[in-house]
Design an enzyme around this catalytic site. Structure first.
Site, PDB file in Angstrom:
ATOM      1  N   HIS A   1       0.823  -1.212   0.000  1.00 11.46           N
ATOM      2  CA  HIS A   1       0.000   0.000   0.000  1.00 11.46           C
ATOM      3  C   HIS A   1       0.860   1.267   0.000  1.00 11.46           C
ATOM      4  CE1 HIS A   1      -3.470  -2.406   0.246  1.00 11.46           C
ATOM      5  NE2 HIS A   1      -3.456  -2.654   1.542  1.00 11.46           N
TER       6      HIS A   1
ATOM      7  N   ASP B   1       1.889   1.824  -3.491  1.00 10.97           N
ATOM      8  CA  ASP B   1       0.723   2.292  -4.262  1.00 10.97           C
ATOM      9  C   ASP B   1       0.499   3.791  -4.061  1.00 10.97           C
ATOM     10  OD1 ASP B   1       0.211  -0.197  -5.290  1.00 10.97           O
ATOM     11  OD2 ASP B   1      -1.301  -0.722  -3.802  1.00 10.97           O
TER      12      ASP B   1
END
Length: 442
Positions: free
Chosen positions: A158, A161
């Site tokens: 994450h 990302d």
């Protein structure tokens, strides 16, 4: 030359090669050990309770996107070609490096989203996005395949990302040459940052990452389509649609903003229903800190209640967007107009930092703090403007970017190091399994 002399020469060359390889490996390992010792001396970011909760964290998600069921077939096939000794986090970081590299090249060649560039650069940017998407999708499968799944993998994924979102959004704007409309590009970037942040905000509230029908996979394929169309016909986005007389790049930007607004509103609607904590609070339970800055932040957040507000996470993203708007609107040397991509990238890196904070808060079931070092750069830029730009805005943007990158890297590296030490693992190295697991679900 006799056969025996040839064998001796070949043997010497082979020994020399293996000796050099061993020496390089030892030097690399020694450098890695020195870096780890240096990082361990940095001030700790996580508390003991946060580390304990991170170790106990289990990934939870629900929903599926339109394209994911079809792409799963390709991703399952692709991961089979990945060697078992390759760490999942190494797959992720390689994909991110390719994506960022292609995006930076596009920013440079398009003069900050204002000009067209060569066709091959658009193709390479789309290819870089596809490579990142594919590698990002198989890292979890590789972790399950090698029995190396840990909370660090989710956190690392994450975090990458969030960085990719900042670069890909600006690359999208560069592809359609949106820099000629700097304020439209400004809001296009801001809404992209909001989408990603809101997704993790609702995860922080509900405890589950929810995927919509049109989500990250579809957005990446939309950008890939934009890149391929531009590679075929670069001037296409400057053309106007008949009757309404609006350029295609404006329509593409408006479509992104509207879809982002709908996505964000959907997440906010979910948040408004209340969290999974006590009295509909977030998943977090307030952690008392011995640090003065943390204690001050807690005082600003609430009155030492055990629950955490579902509304408070609007503060980090709202404050950052407010600072970005003030700086862009009151610029003296037109930094937004003249250096659009650089200007927005600075705030994109800050967005990545505050998003990483809410990801850590969700996974460690801990509260968010009112203050963060990510705000220093935007505030300093505004202060410099207030005093008549003692340092030119262009130079200050580079200082802003360097500081923001340093702050983001310091936070991410230290969090990864603390979690690696707690779990007794390496971030980019795993021990190959003796048996391959077949469970490679999403």
């Amino acid at each position: 030359m006799s056969m025996s002399s040839k064998r001796t020469t070949d043997s010497n060359l082979s020994s020399s090669f293996h000796g050099n390889t061993r020496q390089m490996t030892q030097n690399f390992q020694h450098s890695g050990s020195c870096i780890r010792r240096l990082v361990r001396r940095w001030p700790n970011i996580l508390t003991d309770l946060q580390i304990t909760r991170l170790k106990e964290h289990k990934y939870a998600s629900e929903g599926t996107t339109l394209l994911d069921p079809y792409m799963q077939i390709f991703w399952r096939w692709l991961v089979e070609y990945c060697p078992l000794w390759v760490a999942p986090n190494l797959i992720t970081i390689v994909g991110l490096a390719v994506n960022i590299g292609a995006s930076i090249c596009l920013m440079i060649l398009t003069d900050g989203a204002k000009e067209q560039c060569t066709r091959w650069m658009y193709f390479l940017t789309g290819l870089g996005t596809f490579i990142y998407q594919s590698l990002d999708a198989i890292d979890g499968k590789q972790a399950r395949r090698t029995d190396s799944s840990t909370p660090l993998g989710e956190l690392f994924d994450h975090g990458c990302d969030s960085v990719s979102t900042a670069f890909v959004t600006i690359a999208f704007c560069c592809t359609i040459q949106l820099g000629v409309y700097p304020w439209l590009m400004f809001w296009c970037c801001m809404f992209s940052y909001i989408i990603f942040y809101c997704a993790h905000w609702q995860t922080y509230v509900t405890g589950k990452l929810r995927f919509a029908s049109f989500d990250c996979t579809e957005a990446q394929f939309f950008f890939l389509f934009i890149c391929m169309v531009t590679a075929i016909w670069p001037p296409v986005w400057t053309k106007s649609v008949p009757i309404i007389h609006i350029e295609l790049r404006v329509l593409a930007a408006l479509a992104m903003i509207i879809s982002g607004l709908c996505n964000a509103m959907n997440n906010i609607h979910t948040i408004s229903k209340g969290g999974c904590g006590r009295h509909y609070s977030t998943i977090a339970v307030r952690i008392h800190s011995t640090f003065l800055t943390h204690a001050l932040s807690q005082y600003l957040i609430s009155f030492q209640t055990k629950e955490t507000s579902i509304i408070f996470p609007v503060w980090p993203i709202g404050f950052l967007i407010f600072l970005a708007f003030i700086a862009s609107n009151h610029t003296i040397s037109n930094s937004l107009e003249e250096h659009t991509a650089l200007h927005l990238l600075c705030y994109g890196i800050g967005f990545s930092k505050i998003t990483n904070r809410i990801i850590v808060a969700h996974m460690s079931k801990s509260s968010l703090y009112a203050w963060d070092s990510a705000y220093y750069g935007p505030i300093a830029f505004c202060v410099n403007q207030y005093f008549g730009c003692y340092i030119s805005e262009h130079k200050f943007l580079w200082l802003f970017l360097i500081y923001s990158l340093g702050d983001l890297l310091r936070y991410n590296i230290k969090v990864c190091q603390e979690l690696c030490d707690a779990l007794g693992i390496h971030c980019f190295r795993i021990k190959p399994p003796t048996m391959v697991k077949s469970d490679m679900s999403h």
